[in-house]
Design an enzyme around this catalytic site. Structure first.
Site, short mmCIF file in Angstrom:
data_model
loop_
_atom_site.label_atom_id
_atom_site.label_comp_id
_atom_site.label_asym_id
_atom_site.label_seq_id
_atom_site.Cartn_x
_atom_site.Cartn_y
_atom_site.Cartn_z
N ASP A 1 0.74 -1.34 -0.02
CA ASP A 1 -0.05 0.06 0.05
C ASP A 1 0.91 1.27 0.03
O ASP A 1 2.16 1.31 -0.10
CB ASP A 1 -0.99 -0.21 1.28
CG ASP A 1 -0.16 0.02 2.59
OD1 ASP A 1 -0.39 0.85 3.37
OD2 ASP A 1 0.74 -0.69 2.73
N HIS B 1 1.17 -9.20 -3.20
CA HIS B 1 0.11 -8.19 -3.10
C HIS B 1 0.73 -6.86 -3.03
O HIS B 1 1.42 -6.64 -2.15
CB HIS B 1 -0.45 -8.45 -1.92
CG HIS B 1 -1.70 -7.22 -1.58
ND1 HIS B 1 -3.00 -7.26 -1.95
CD2 HIS B 1 -1.68 -6.09 -0.70
CE1 HIS B 1 -3.47 -5.94 -1.53
NE2 HIS B 1 -2.60 -5.53 -0.94
N ASP C 1 0.02 -17.88 -4.05
CA ASP C 1 0.77 -16.71 -4.61
C ASP C 1 -0.36 -16.10 -5.63
O ASP C 1 -0.40 -16.29 -6.63
CB ASP C 1 2.00 -17.23 -5.49
CG ASP C 1 2.72 -16.34 -6.32
OD1 ASP C 1 2.81 -14.98 -5.93
OD2 ASP C 1 3.14 -16.56 -7.42
N GLU D 1 1.76 -10.83 0.80
CA GLU D 1 2.21 -9.40 0.65
C GLU D 1 3.75 -9.26 0.65
O GLU D 1 4.43 -10.10 1.00
CB GLU D 1 1.68 -8.30 1.55
CG GLU D 1 1.76 -7.00 1.42
CD GLU D 1 0.85 -6.02 2.24
OE1 GLU D 1 0.63 -4.79 1.83
OE2 GLU D 1 0.38 -6.70 3.25
#
Length: 747
Positions: free
Chosen positions: A343, A670, A718, A727
């Site tokens: 993020d 991710h 995955d 992540e």
């Protein structure tokens, strides 16, 4: 421990105000079909579009003209709300879709139509002009009547034509059993074994009898052979396994395979080159995680992107970030630093341990008997600062350190000297989303004792390591560390809010005694001052057994201080006892390693793998490696090296958890900008990126739909949607970088 909560569906994309209702008409549904009017025989109702999409019936399909010039998938969409989902029920999501011109991608999702706009299933097929049919099965993780089926079709520079038909979400179907492709039953380190190091493999077999094995070179010639050792049922995987030890072979080469029980392993090398590459690749990862700077294509081909969060539209930027409402009346320039994970948040707590481990990678090269500082010299990482006569690893760590210093509360303000816990978006953003395209408001979160002590510890450590290269910066760092230490002493119990998880991870922690110990240790090692020595010696943690089964991480930082007190020269009273405690911790981890048929120093209580378990394994190996640095005993060197085997392929899933390393490797981690799985124009994570790894709690909906009931090592997938198992994060890669550098030094 739950670190964060991430949503895949952009909240701003599907707000009701942005929708344009399509013409009304009769709708039908049977008792298990959740989509109304998915065949578009006479009407488009109750489907909606975003206001920039023109849609209608065409030949029994819903067809839409999608505008060009949008940035994100969700900037243009067609969908249907008020979908009912039942927790634990399996659904078949099916549709037919086409796109003209060829090659455009539609992101098809089943999710929540209201805040926080979670996504429960998604797929992003590349559409043909003639059209194709698609069908997928998933299990709902929630009960809701506010579900949504949507097709997100934005993100293209040019306009295009999208058509869909036969859209169905059929409930009550048999659940799809997820069976990962684990490849050959002989599990090896798919990257490399060191010629003079341990060489172990694991055979999955129904046999309980001793079996023959052969080591073959790239030409197929047998160069070594032996007999397996039956190990019974492995608790961590539920498999019946046997061990293979081929460490007696000391040859070198590429393309070796191991053959046993009629199976041939994936290929691997015996040599040092792979670890020399991994040392650098795991550190090069940080440049592409940088905030506030354009990533250059000449330095990272294929990874160029504009600078993120520099107050250039649509960013609201990090140059003048306010606090959350009611917390303060000032703004701070907190540009720079590393994006923490997948993020756009930046966190002092997790940034602290990450910076410490990078700095420790360099400090070990100066102090350890096998350290090779020349391998981390200026110019090794191909970053903008290369050529400035400062080791590149120090330049990279400084990019984060400068950000950490900016997070300190200014003089004259309440809690002056404390550090704000984190800065991130007001709300969660969706995937994919380049940092430069993030439109969310940025906010400073409350200062905490833990963040303040992370700043004190890393700034103090930096002060001693940067002194030979930049005395002014070293002095600045030490001043900030002293100020942070004093502020933490004045405010010793200001802890992170465990519920502060909107828009970014919460990083909850209700005990700062370990951070006090760590910060005091670093301040003492840098200054030699008695006040810090007294705090270290008087802390209960100075004599406690701090090397537990889960190892150290951002929430358990006492070991960081202990390791540095044991290895960095000082006159601390009782230092010999501290050194012995590290060796005793390493002995415990070695015992664990030898008890595990897959050979890793990690056996969590109840076989419940933690979030980021791969980094826990590497950090436990870090302790074993430090025992080798302290003693020179080969058993510690071998144990640390063997721990790398699990990360690089010798595991139940038979995959390397490092992108670009091994025949089968994690590469769909991710991330909002390493999002090739969702957008073919974006890259996979760079080589040398570590996936978080098995996580028994499987908090994300995608993992829950695939992995419910998983055993230990099988709690991983995955896929970019699995933020709880897959992540990427700066602290996890720091653990990899330290251990990769250690392994390379043993060559």
């Amino acid at each position: 421990m739950k670190r964060r909560r991430t949503t895949l569906l952009a909240a701003t994309a599907l707000l009701a105000a942005a929708l344009t209702a399509l013409p009304a008409g009769p709708a039908g549904a049977d008792e298990v079909e959740q989509v109304r009017n998915g065949t578009f025989d006479t009407t488009t109702a109750p489907w909606w579009t975003t206001s920039n999409v023109t849609a209608g019936l065409s030949g029994g399909q819903l067809c839409a003209d999608v505008p060009g010039g949008t940035t994100n998938r969700w900037d243009a969409a067609v969908g249907q709300n008020d979908i009912t989902l039942v927790k634990g029920e399996s659904y078949k999501f099916a549709f037919t879709a086409s796109g003209s011109p060829e090659g455009h991608v539609a992101r098809a999702i089943v999710g929540l139509s209201v805040s926080p706009y979670d996504t429960y299933y998604e797929i992003s097929p590349e559409l043909s002009t003639s059209g194709n049919s698609y069908a997928y099965t998933f299990t709902s993780p929630v009960d809701t009547t506010q579900g949504q089926v949507a097709f997100q079709v934005g993100g293209s520079a040019d306009g295009w034509h999208f058509c869909m038909d036969n859209v169905s979400l059929l409930g009550g179907v048999p659940p799809e059993v997820y069976e990962p492709d684990t490849g050959p039953r002989v599990r090896v380190n798919q990257v490399a074994y060191l010629p003079g190091g341990p060489k172990n493999a694991t055979l999955v077999t129904a046999s309980t009898a001793v079996l023959p094995w052969e080591l073959r070179n790239a030409a197929g010639a047998v160069v070594a052979h032996g007999r397996t050792v039956p190990r019974g049922t492995d608790v961590a995987s539920g498999q019946n396994v046997q061990s293979i030890d081929f460490g007696a072979y000391r040859g070198r080469g590429e393309g070796f395979t191991l053959v046993a029980d009629g199976e041939t392993s994936r290929p691997f090398d015996i040599g040092t080159a792979a670890y020399e590459r991994l040392r650098l690749d795991s550190l090069k990862y940080y440049y592409t995680q940088r905030s506030g700077i354009a990533i250059r294509d000449d330095l990272r081909p294929g990874y160029a992107r504009p600078a993120g969060h520099l107050n250039v539209a649509p960013n609201q930027g990090d140059a003048n970030v306010p606090c959350q409402p009611g917390l303060c009346d000032y703004t701070l320039d907190v540009t720079g630093g590393w994006y923490d994970a997948g993020d756009h948040g930046k966190y002092v707590i997790n940034g602290g341990i990450s910076t410490w481990e990078l700095l420790s990678t360099y400090e070990r090269s100066l102090l350890a008997r096998t350290g090779q500082p020349a391998e981390l010299r200026d110019g090794t990482l191909a970053i903008p600062e290369s050529g400035n006569k400062v080791p590149d690893v120090l330049d990279e760590a400084r990019w984060e350190l400068e950000f950490l210093l900016k997070m300190q509360v200014p003089d004259g303000q309440p809690l002056a000297g404390m550090a704000h816990d984190k800065v991130h978006d007001e709300q969660w953003t969706g995937l994919p989303l380049l940092p430069s395209q993030d439109p969310q408001k940025r906010e400073l979160h409350a200062p905490t004792t833990q963040a303040t002590l992370n700043l004190a510890a890393t700034a103090a450590q930096a002060a001693r390591l940067y002194r030979p290269y930049d005395r002014e910066f070293a002095a600045k760092a030490l001043r900030a560390a002293r100020k942070a230490w004093a502020a933490a002493l004045a405010h010793p119990t200001v802890y992170p809010d465990p519920n502060d998880g909107t828009g970014g991870g919460a990083y909850p922690d209700d005990n700062a005694t370990d951070e006090f110990y760590w910060a005091a240790a670093e301040l003492y090692l840098t200054t030699g001052e008695r006040q810090f020595a007294d705090h270290v010696v008087n802390s209960p943690l100075n004599t406690a057994d701090i090397f537990g089964s889960l190892g150290f991480d951002w929430a358990r930082t006492a070991a960081l201080g202990r390791l540095d007190l044991a290895t960095v020269p000082s006159r601390l009273p009782g230092r010999d006892k501290l050194r012995r405690s590290v060796i005793e911790g390493a002995d415990t981890y070695l015992t664990t390693l030898h008890s595990q048929p897959y050979g890793m120093p990690y056996a969590p209580p109840g076989n419940l793998y933690d979030w980021g378990s791969n980094s826990q394994i590497l950090n436990n190996a870090h302790v074993i490696a430090t025992a080798y640095d302290l003693t020179g005993a080969a058993k510690y060197r071998d144990g640390a090296l063997q721990s790398m085997d699990y990360i690089l392929g010798r595991n139940a899933l038979n995959m390397s958890y490092v992108t670009g390393y091994g025949e089968a490797n994690s590469h769909n981690e991710h991330s909002r900008w390493y999002a090739h799985e969702l957008d073919a124009s974006l890259p996979n994570p760079p080589s040398g990126t570590l996936a978080g790894g098995p996580n028994s709690s499987i908090q994300d909906p995608y993992a829950q739909s695939k992995l419910t009931g998983c055993v230990g090592q099988f709690c991983y997938i995955d896929d970019i949607q699995s933020w709880s198992t897959n992540e990427t994060a700066v602290n996890w890669n720091a653990a990899l970088a330290w251990m990769a550098s250690f392994a390379a030094d043993q060559g």
